[in-house]
Scaffold this motif. Structure first.
Motif, PDB file in Angstrom:
ATOM      1  N   SER A 100      53.922  48.234  47.302  1.00 26.16           N
ATOM      2  CA  SER A 100      53.593  48.452  48.730  1.00 26.16           C
ATOM      3  C   SER A 100      52.199  47.436  48.974  1.00 26.16           C
ATOM      4  O   SER A 100      52.083  47.020  50.204  1.00 26.16           O
ATOM      5  CB  SER A 100      53.498  49.778  49.319  1.00 26.16           C
ATOM      6  OG  SER A 100      52.442  50.304  48.407  1.00 26.16           O
ATOM      7  N   ARG A 101      51.771  47.043  47.872  1.00 28.70           N
ATOM      8  CA  ARG A 101      50.564  46.251  48.092  1.00 28.70           C
ATOM      9  C   ARG A 101      50.088  45.751  46.664  1.00 28.70           C
ATOM     10  O   ARG A 101      50.552  46.113  45.614  1.00 28.70           O
ATOM     11  CB  ARG A 101      49.353  47.256  48.519  1.00 28.70           C
ATOM     12  CG  ARG A 101      48.961  48.420  47.447  1.00 28.70           C
ATOM     13  CD  ARG A 101      48.140  49.532  48.239  1.00 28.70           C
ATOM     14  NE  ARG A 101      48.206  50.798  47.175  1.00 28.70           N
ATOM     15  CZ  ARG A 101      47.457  51.649  47.371  1.00 28.70           C
ATOM     16  NH1 ARG A 101      46.564  51.687  48.115  1.00 28.70           N
ATOM     17  NH2 ARG A 101      47.500  52.777  46.484  1.00 28.70           N
ATOM     18  N   CYS A 102      49.049  44.764  46.773  1.00 23.27           N
ATOM     19  CA  CYS A 102      48.729  44.155  45.582  1.00 23.27           C
ATOM     20  C   CYS A 102      47.527  43.383  45.932  1.00 23.27           C
ATOM     21  O   CYS A 102      47.338  42.934  47.054  1.00 23.27           O
ATOM     22  CB  CYS A 102      49.869  43.358  44.814  1.00 23.27           C
ATOM     23  SG  CYS A 102      49.955  41.777  45.641  1.00 23.27           S
ATOM     24  N   ILE A 103      46.709  43.008  44.749  1.00 25.15           N
ATOM     25  CA  ILE A 103      45.453  42.098  45.095  1.00 25.15           C
ATOM     26  C   ILE A 103      45.625  40.639  44.671  1.00 25.15           C
ATOM     27  O   ILE A 103      46.368  40.362  43.603  1.00 25.15           O
ATOM     28  CB  ILE A 103      44.265  42.554  43.990  1.00 25.15           C
ATOM     29  CG1 ILE A 103      44.115  44.135  44.579  1.00 25.15           C
ATOM     30  CG2 ILE A 103      43.104  41.823  44.293  1.00 25.15           C
ATOM     31  CD1 ILE A 103      43.492  44.217  46.403  1.00 25.15           C
ATOM     32  N   LEU A 104      45.526  39.670  45.097  1.00 28.75           N
ATOM     33  CA  LEU A 104      45.717  38.427  44.809  1.00 28.75           C
ATOM     34  C   LEU A 104      43.990  37.785  44.920  1.00 28.75           C
ATOM     35  O   LEU A 104      43.407  37.596  46.166  1.00 28.75           O
ATOM     36  CB  LEU A 104      46.590  37.364  45.713  1.00 28.75           C
ATOM     37  CG  LEU A 104      46.555  35.908  45.579  1.00 28.75           C
ATOM     38  CD1 LEU A 104      46.890  35.660  44.079  1.00 28.75           C
ATOM     39  CD2 LEU A 104      47.125  35.349  46.584  1.00 28.75           C
ATOM     40  N   ALA A 105      43.505  37.179  43.702  1.00 24.19           N
ATOM     41  CA  ALA A 105      42.398  36.663  43.734  1.00 24.19           C
ATOM     42  C   ALA A 105      42.569  35.075  43.620  1.00 24.19           C
ATOM     43  O   ALA A 105      43.199  34.655  42.586  1.00 24.19           O
ATOM     44  CB  ALA A 105      41.188  37.092  42.757  1.00 24.19           C
ATOM     45  N   ILE A 106      41.783  34.261  44.406  1.00 23.82           N
ATOM     46  CA  ILE A 106      41.850  32.605  44.324  1.00 23.82           C
ATOM     47  C   ILE A 106      40.519  32.288  43.802  1.00 23.82           C
ATOM     48  O   ILE A 106      39.675  32.663  44.457  1.00 23.82           O
ATOM     49  CB  ILE A 106      42.350  32.289  45.598  1.00 23.82           C
ATOM     50  CG1 ILE A 106      43.666  32.828  46.268  1.00 23.82           C
ATOM     51  CG2 ILE A 106      42.399  30.797  45.713  1.00 23.82           C
ATOM     52  CD1 ILE A 106      44.973  32.297  45.537  1.00 23.82           C
ATOM     53  N   GLY A 107      40.448  31.367  42.751  1.00 23.05           N
ATOM     54  CA  GLY A 107      39.229  30.682  42.663  1.00 23.05           C
ATOM     55  C   GLY A 107      39.473  29.236  42.712  1.00 23.05           C
ATOM     56  O   GLY A 107      40.518  28.837  42.656  1.00 23.05           O
ATOM     57  N   ILE A 108      38.248  28.599  43.106  1.00 25.97           N
ATOM     58  CA  ILE A 108      38.267  27.162  42.954  1.00 25.97           C
ATOM     59  C   ILE A 108      37.048  26.862  42.219  1.00 25.97           C
ATOM     60  O   ILE A 108      35.864  27.674  41.961  1.00 25.97           O
ATOM     61  CB  ILE A 108      37.875  26.655  44.522  1.00 25.97           C
ATOM     62  CG1 ILE A 108      36.961  27.311  45.385  1.00 25.97           C
ATOM     63  CG2 ILE A 108      39.292  26.727  45.158  1.00 25.97           C
ATOM     64  CD1 ILE A 108      36.710  26.571  46.593  1.00 25.97           C
ATOM     65  N   CYS A 109      36.934  25.497  41.691  1.00 28.64           N
ATOM     66  CA  CYS A 109      35.586  25.004  41.024  1.00 28.64           C
ATOM     67  C   CYS A 109      35.557  23.926  41.818  1.00 28.64           C
ATOM     68  O   CYS A 109      36.355  22.761  42.127  1.00 28.64           O
ATOM     69  CB  CYS A 109      35.900  25.093  39.544  1.00 28.64           C
ATOM     70  SG  CYS A 109      36.708  23.636  38.911  1.00 28.64           S
ATOM     71  N   ASP A 110      34.193  23.401  41.708  1.00 30.10           N
ATOM     72  CA  ASP A 110      33.532  22.059  42.095  1.00 30.10           C
ATOM     73  C   ASP A 110      32.512  21.563  41.028  1.00 30.10           C
ATOM     74  O   ASP A 110      32.135  22.375  40.060  1.00 30.10           O
ATOM     75  CB  ASP A 110      33.042  21.996  43.542  1.00 30.10           C
ATOM     76  CG  ASP A 110      32.230  23.073  43.757  1.00 30.10           C
ATOM     77  OD1 ASP A 110      31.389  23.518  42.990  1.00 30.10           O
ATOM     78  OD2 ASP A 110      32.473  23.524  44.936  1.00 30.10           O
ATOM     79  N   ARG A 111      31.634  20.664  41.510  1.00 28.34           N
ATOM     80  CA  ARG A 111      30.663  20.159  40.579  1.00 28.34           C
ATOM     81  C   ARG A 111      29.523  21.414  40.479  1.00 28.34           C
ATOM     82  O   ARG A 111      28.753  21.451  39.578  1.00 28.34           O
ATOM     83  CB  ARG A 111      30.132  19.185  41.239  1.00 28.34           C
ATOM     84  CG  ARG A 111      30.745  17.713  41.036  1.00 28.34           C
ATOM     85  CD  ARG A 111      30.110  16.841  41.580  1.00 28.34           C
ATOM     86  NE  ARG A 111      31.168  15.830  42.005  1.00 28.34           N
ATOM     87  CZ  ARG A 111      31.271  14.492  41.718  1.00 28.34           C
ATOM     88  NH1 ARG A 111      30.335  14.101  40.598  1.00 28.34           N
ATOM     89  NH2 ARG A 111      32.146  13.603  41.871  1.00 28.34           N
ATOM     90  N   ALA A 112      29.434  22.421  41.443  1.00 26.37           N
ATOM     91  CA  ALA A 112      28.450  23.337  41.346  1.00 26.37           C
ATOM     92  C   ALA A 112      28.710  24.604  40.700  1.00 26.37           C
ATOM     93  O   ALA A 112      27.811  25.278  40.191  1.00 26.37           O
ATOM     94  CB  ALA A 112      27.922  23.567  42.850  1.00 26.37           C
ATOM     95  N   GLY A 113      29.925  24.830  40.663  1.00 30.49           N
ATOM     96  CA  GLY A 113      30.421  25.923  39.859  1.00 30.49           C
ATOM     97  C   GLY A 113      31.787  26.450  40.345  1.00 30.49           C
ATOM     98  O   GLY A 113      32.584  25.723  40.745  1.00 30.49           O
ATOM     99  N   ALA A 114      31.746  27.887  40.088  1.00 25.76           N
ATOM    100  CA  ALA A 114      33.168  28.303  40.521  1.00 25.76           C
ATOM    101  C   ALA A 114      33.008  29.470  41.739  1.00 25.76           C
ATOM    102  O   ALA A 114      32.032  30.110  41.661  1.00 25.76           O
ATOM    103  CB  ALA A 114      33.833  29.012  39.465  1.00 25.76           C
ATOM    104  N   SER A 115      34.095  29.660  42.356  1.00 31.23           N
ATOM    105  CA  SER A 115      33.956  30.818  43.414  1.00 31.23           C
ATOM    106  C   SER A 115      35.090  31.469  43.338  1.00 31.23           C
ATOM    107  O   SER A 115      36.400  30.849  43.207  1.00 31.23           O
ATOM    108  CB  SER A 115      33.652  30.256  44.713  1.00 31.23           C
ATOM    109  OG  SER A 115      34.662  29.612  45.171  1.00 31.23           O
ATOM    110  N   VAL A 116      35.365  32.983  43.696  1.00 30.22           N
ATOM    111  CA  VAL A 116      36.413  33.569  43.532  1.00 30.22           C
ATOM    112  C   VAL A 116      36.482  34.348  44.972  1.00 30.22           C
ATOM    113  O   VAL A 116      35.395  34.898  45.338  1.00 30.22           O
ATOM    114  CB  VAL A 116      36.400  34.596  42.427  1.00 30.22           C
ATOM    115  CG1 VAL A 116      37.595  35.445  42.348  1.00 30.22           C
ATOM    116  CG2 VAL A 116      36.316  33.944  40.964  1.00 30.22           C
TER     117      VAL A 116
END
Length: 167
Positions: free
Chosen positions: A121-137
Motif C-alpha cells: 500500500s506504500r513504499c519509499i523512493l529516494a532519488i540521488g543526484i551528483c554534480d561537481r559540488a557533491g551529492a543530494s538525496v
C-alpha cells in the motif's frame, strides 16, 4: 541512536546509511546506481530506514537506468528479516543522466507495478543526484489513493546535500 531526519514527511534514516548512499552515488558519477531500503513503518505511518543496501555485483548500471541484482536483493532481504525483522520498505537510485531530483515517469510506473505485484500500500523512493559540488538525496513517499486506482508520490521534504569533502 543517531538518526538524521532527511525529510519533514515521516521518513527517518540513520545518518551513516544516508552517507553510504551519497558515497555510492559519488563513486558512480556517470552511471546510475542504487539499491534498496530496509526498516519498518511506525504505527503513525512514519518510515524508519535502518539499512541501505547498495548495488549487487550483477546489477545493471546504465546512463539512465539501474536494475538491482535480484539474487543479491533476495539474499539480503531474507537475512535482514530473519536476523533483525527489517522489512523491504523502499528503493533508491541516482538520476545522473537525467538530472532529475524527483521520480521520473518510468520510476512511477515501475514502483506502481511492483507495489501491485507485491500487494503493497506504500513504499519509499529516494532519488540521488551528483554534480561537481557533491551529492543530494531526496525522499518520496508513494501510496495508493482511491483504492488502487491512483498512485501518489509526495516529496518528504527538502533535499539532504553532501559535499564531496564531507564524506
Amino acid at each position: 541512536m543517531d538518526i538524521g531526519r532527511i525529510a519533514h514527511g515521516g521518513v527517518y534514516i540513520y545518518r551513516g546509511e544516508l552517507d553510504f548512499m551519497a558515497r555510492t552515488i559519488l563513486d558512480s558519477p556517470h552511471m546510475e546506481t542504487g539499491g534498496n531500503l530496509f526498516g519498518y513503518w511506525t504505527p503513525s505511518g512514519d518510515a524508519v530506514i535502518m539499512y541501505v543496501l547498495g548495488p549487487g555485483r550483477k546489477s545493471v548500471c546504465r546512463f539512465t537506468s539501474f536494475i538491482q541484482d535480484a539474487d543479491y536483493l533476495q539474499l539480503h532481504a531474507d537475512r535482514l528479516f530473519e536476523e533483525y525483522h527489517l522489512s523491504h520498505i523502499g528503493v533508491w537510485h541516482s538520476h545522473h543522466g537525467l538530472g532529475l531530483s524527483h521520480p521520473s515517469g518510468g520510476d512511477v510506473q515501475s514502483i506502481q507495478e511492483g507495489m501491485l505485484a507485491d500487494g503493497l500500500s506504500r513504499c519509499i523512493l529516494a532519488i540521488g543526484i551528483c554534480d561537481r559540488a557533491g551529492a543530494s538525496v531526496n525522499a518520496f513517499s508513494l501510496y495508493w489513493r482511491r483504492g488502487k486506482d491512483e498512485l501518489s508520490a509526495v516529496e518528504c521534504g527538502a533535499r539532504r546535500r553532501f559535499g564531496k569533502e564531507s564524506l
